[in-house]
Motif scaffolding. Structure first.
Motif, PDB file in Angstrom:
ATOM      1  N   ILE A 262       0.835  -1.205   0.000  1.00 35.26           N
ATOM      2  CA  ILE A 262       0.000   0.000   0.000  1.00 35.26           C
ATOM      3  C   ILE A 262       0.869   1.253   0.000  1.00 35.26           C
ATOM      4  O   ILE A 262       0.617   2.213  -0.734  1.00 35.26           O
ATOM      5  N   ARG A 263       1.910   1.241   0.824  1.00 34.51           N
ATOM      6  CA  ARG A 263       2.807   2.407   0.893  1.00 34.51           C
ATOM      7  C   ARG A 263       3.561   2.599  -0.420  1.00 34.51           C
ATOM      8  O   ARG A 263       3.854   3.726  -0.818  1.00 34.51           O
ATOM      9  N   PHE A 264       3.873   1.505  -1.095  1.00 31.61           N
ATOM     10  CA  PHE A 264       4.547   1.602  -2.393  1.00 31.61           C
ATOM     11  C   PHE A 264       3.656   2.324  -3.407  1.00 31.61           C
ATOM     12  O   PHE A 264       4.130   3.161  -4.185  1.00 31.61           O
TER      13      PHE A 264
ATOM     14  N   ASN B 107       8.246   9.813  -4.762  1.00 30.31           N
ATOM     15  CA  ASN B 107       9.460   9.940  -5.569  1.00 30.31           C
ATOM     16  C   ASN B 107      10.143   8.589  -5.716  1.00 30.31           C
ATOM     17  O   ASN B 107       9.793   7.617  -5.039  1.00 30.31           O
ATOM     18  N   LEU B 108      11.128   8.529  -6.598  1.00 32.35           N
ATOM     19  CA  LEU B 108      11.808   7.276  -6.914  1.00 32.35           C
ATOM     20  C   LEU B 108      12.498   6.688  -5.696  1.00 32.35           C
ATOM     21  O   LEU B 108      12.474   5.463  -5.489  1.00 32.35           O
ATOM     22  N   GLY B 109      13.097   7.539  -4.864  1.00 31.87           N
ATOM     23  CA  GLY B 109      13.796   7.054  -3.677  1.00 31.87           C
ATOM     24  C   GLY B 109      12.880   6.284  -2.744  1.00 31.87           C
ATOM     25  O   GLY B 109      13.224   5.192  -2.271  1.00 31.87           O
ATOM     26  N   LEU B 110      11.698   6.846  -2.492  1.00 28.84           N
ATOM     27  CA  LEU B 110      10.738   6.176  -1.604  1.00 28.84           C
ATOM     28  C   LEU B 110      10.182   4.917  -2.248  1.00 28.84           C
ATOM     29  O   LEU B 110       9.899   3.932  -1.558  1.00 28.84           O
ATOM     30  N   LYS B 111      10.001   4.954  -3.555  1.00 25.33           N
ATOM     31  CA  LYS B 111       9.528   3.755  -4.250  1.00 25.33           C
ATOM     32  C   LYS B 111      10.519   2.598  -4.069  1.00 25.33           C
ATOM     33  O   LYS B 111      10.133   1.468  -3.744  1.00 25.33           O
TER      34      LYS B 111
ATOM     35  N   PHE C 256      12.810   2.348  -1.746  1.00 22.00           N
ATOM     36  CA  PHE C 256      12.882   2.014  -0.319  1.00 22.00           C
ATOM     37  C   PHE C 256      11.757   1.064   0.076  1.00 22.00           C
ATOM     38  O   PHE C 256      11.982   0.037   0.716  1.00 22.00           O
ATOM     39  N   ASN C 257      10.531   1.400  -0.311  1.00 22.99           N
ATOM     40  CA  ASN C 257       9.372   0.585   0.078  1.00 22.99           C
ATOM     41  C   ASN C 257       9.345  -0.764  -0.622  1.00 22.99           C
ATOM     42  O   ASN C 257       8.975  -1.768  -0.018  1.00 22.99           O
ATOM     43  N   ILE C 258       9.771  -0.809  -1.898  1.00 24.98           N
ATOM     44  CA  ILE C 258       9.785  -2.105  -2.589  1.00 24.98           C
ATOM     45  C   ILE C 258      10.889  -2.990  -2.012  1.00 24.98           C
ATOM     46  O   ILE C 258      10.742  -4.218  -1.943  1.00 24.98           O
ATOM     47  N   SER C 259      11.979  -2.383  -1.542  1.00 28.23           N
ATOM     48  CA  SER C 259      13.051  -3.157  -0.913  1.00 28.23           C
ATOM     49  C   SER C 259      12.573  -3.757   0.408  1.00 28.23           C
ATOM     50  O   SER C 259      12.819  -4.935   0.692  1.00 28.23           O
TER      51      SER C 259
END
Length: 435
Positions: free
Chosen positions: A202-204, A210-214, A216-219
């Motif tokens: 959900i957070r993804f 932004n790309l950084g958070l994407k 981070f969350n997918i990791s």
């Protein structure tokens, strides 16, 4: 890490967390009471199985009791909706089984402990539902509650890495693996880590601008999924998958055309992450993961029972309902009968069949309330984008893990919230003043 190397710290941590959230709830402004209560409950839902694993909880059912306590505090300050009365009736329907159990439980059974074990979860759900029903929260506040659930789940996944850094060494069959689950029941660990997978997904999609958070969350999603998959307990992962599908369907209808195009791209990226983590997990489990989900044993032979014994337990409980359809056989009597017949403690995995067996006609009423009351509410209030996802996750969980943990009770309550969406503020243009 500190708890892994020094187990007694877990109790200090648990007690400290309780007082921290209790103070936050008490001193919070009236407008913030609801969200603080939900955050407190969410945190203890997220930390429950880790505390059971490390011996940090002051009692086995401590998190359920604390959720009930915080809900009562919330009701004291904020009251409850007048339309939540079916859930009060639901709690009353649980009471007759206690009196029946007083006459049906064996002499050797610990009456108080057995009753608390099977009724703590359903009663917890009743209090959560009464407090949450039609309670107004903003979408960003609900996402904050989900974050408070997630944070201790990240700690739990980290603990499991310390406990078994190399899963290749411990997995040699397709059976659920306690060591891969951090030394505790694989079913409960898979369930809560599956919840973590759901929240991170959900957070993804919703909280990664932004790309950084994407990335981070997918990791984090890949890490959480890996630890859930290697337990070889399928229930939590399958439940999370069902909930995510329900979320995608509803979320797609909420967003505009431009965001739908972005969503399709993100689903593609997300799918790659899912494939990567499954392939890596398969390698780390020496191919046992593939066989587990294909319902095969270590030698590749198909197992007769895809439910790993749950089907037989379900049939036994339905037979118990048919034997005593009006008042039921009494709380915890299902487990008590199995001890008498086999000498082994075999606990029900299915809350639906257990409810029917132990509560009889009251069980039928209980299930009707739990299923149809939220659907009736949804027909009038469609603001909660997570409604069907929460309801699916609750129903999937109680069908493979019962209500052993507080998670399904709390997730059910979140489906009943009245989620409001903030409208974008329009800034009026200044009119030019002619000289």
């Amino acid at each position: 890490m500190l708890i892994f190397f020094n187990k007694p710290l877990a109790k200090v941590y648990f007690i400290g967390a309780f007082f921290y959230f209790l103070i936050r709830v008490i001193i919070a402004a009236d407008s913030q009471k609801t969200i603080e209560v939900l955050k407190a409950c969410g945190y203890f839902v997220g930390i429950e199985v880790l505390m059971r694993t490390t011996g940090g909880a002051i009692s086995y059912e401590a998190s359920k009791y604390l959720v009930i306590l915080f809900m009562i505090i919330g009701m004291f300050y904020k009251g409850i909706s007048g339309h939540a009365y079916p859930y009060f009736f639901y709690i009353m329907c649980l009471v007759p089984s206690i009196f029946i159990a007083s006459t049906t439980l064996s002499f050797d059974a610990n009456f108080r402990k057995n009753i608390a074990f099977v009724l703590a979860g359903p009663i917890c759900l009743g209090f959560v539902a009464m407090f949450c029903y039609d309670r107004k929260v903003k979408l960003k506040e609900l996402q904050a509650v989900l974050l408070y659930i997630l944070l201790p789940l990240i700690a739990h996944a980290s603990y499991n890495f310390f406990y078994t850094p190399d899963v290749k060494e411990i997995i040699s069959s397709t059976a659920s693996n306690t060591d891969a689950a951090g030394g505790f029941g694989a079913n409960q660990v898979s369930t809560v880590l599956g919840l973590g997978m759901f929240i991170l997904a959900i957070r993804f999609f919703m909280k990664s601008p932004n790309l950084g958070l994407k990335l981070f969350n997918i990791s984090l999603f890949i890490i959480m999924s890996f630890r859930a998959l290697v337990t070889l307990s399928r229930g939590g992962v399958i439940g999370a998958t069902i909930a995510l599908i329900a979320f995608f369907v509803l979320y797609y209808g909420y967003i505009n055309r431009r965001k739908r195009n972005e969503l399709i791209v993100m689903v593609g990226i997300f799918s790659i992450g899912v494939i990567v983590v499954f392939l890596y997990s398969s390698i780390q489990t020496n191919g046992m993961l593939d066989k587990r989900y294909a319902n095969e044993d270590a030698l590749g032979r198909e197992k007769e029972d895809v439910s790993t014994g749950r089907k037989g337990l379900f049939i036994e409980e339905i037979e118990g309902f048919l034997a005593s359809p009006f008042v039921g056989i009494g709380s915890s009597r299902v487990k008590d009968q199995r001890i008498e017949n086999t000498g082994e403690i075999v606990i029900s995995h299915n809350e639906v069949s257990r409810t029917l067996a132990e509560h009889g006609i009251f069980g039928v009423i209980i299930l009707l309330i739990l299923i149809f009351k939220p659907l009736a509410y949804r027909s009038q209030n469609k603001g909660n984008v997570f409604f069907y996802a929460f309801l699916c996750l609750w129903f999937a969980t109680i069908n493979h893990s019962g209500m052993r943990i507080a998670m399904p009770a709390f997730i059910y309550g979140l489906a009943l919230l009245n989620v409001t969406h903030e409208k974008k503020r329009l800034i009026p243009r200044k009119q030019l003043i002619e000289p």
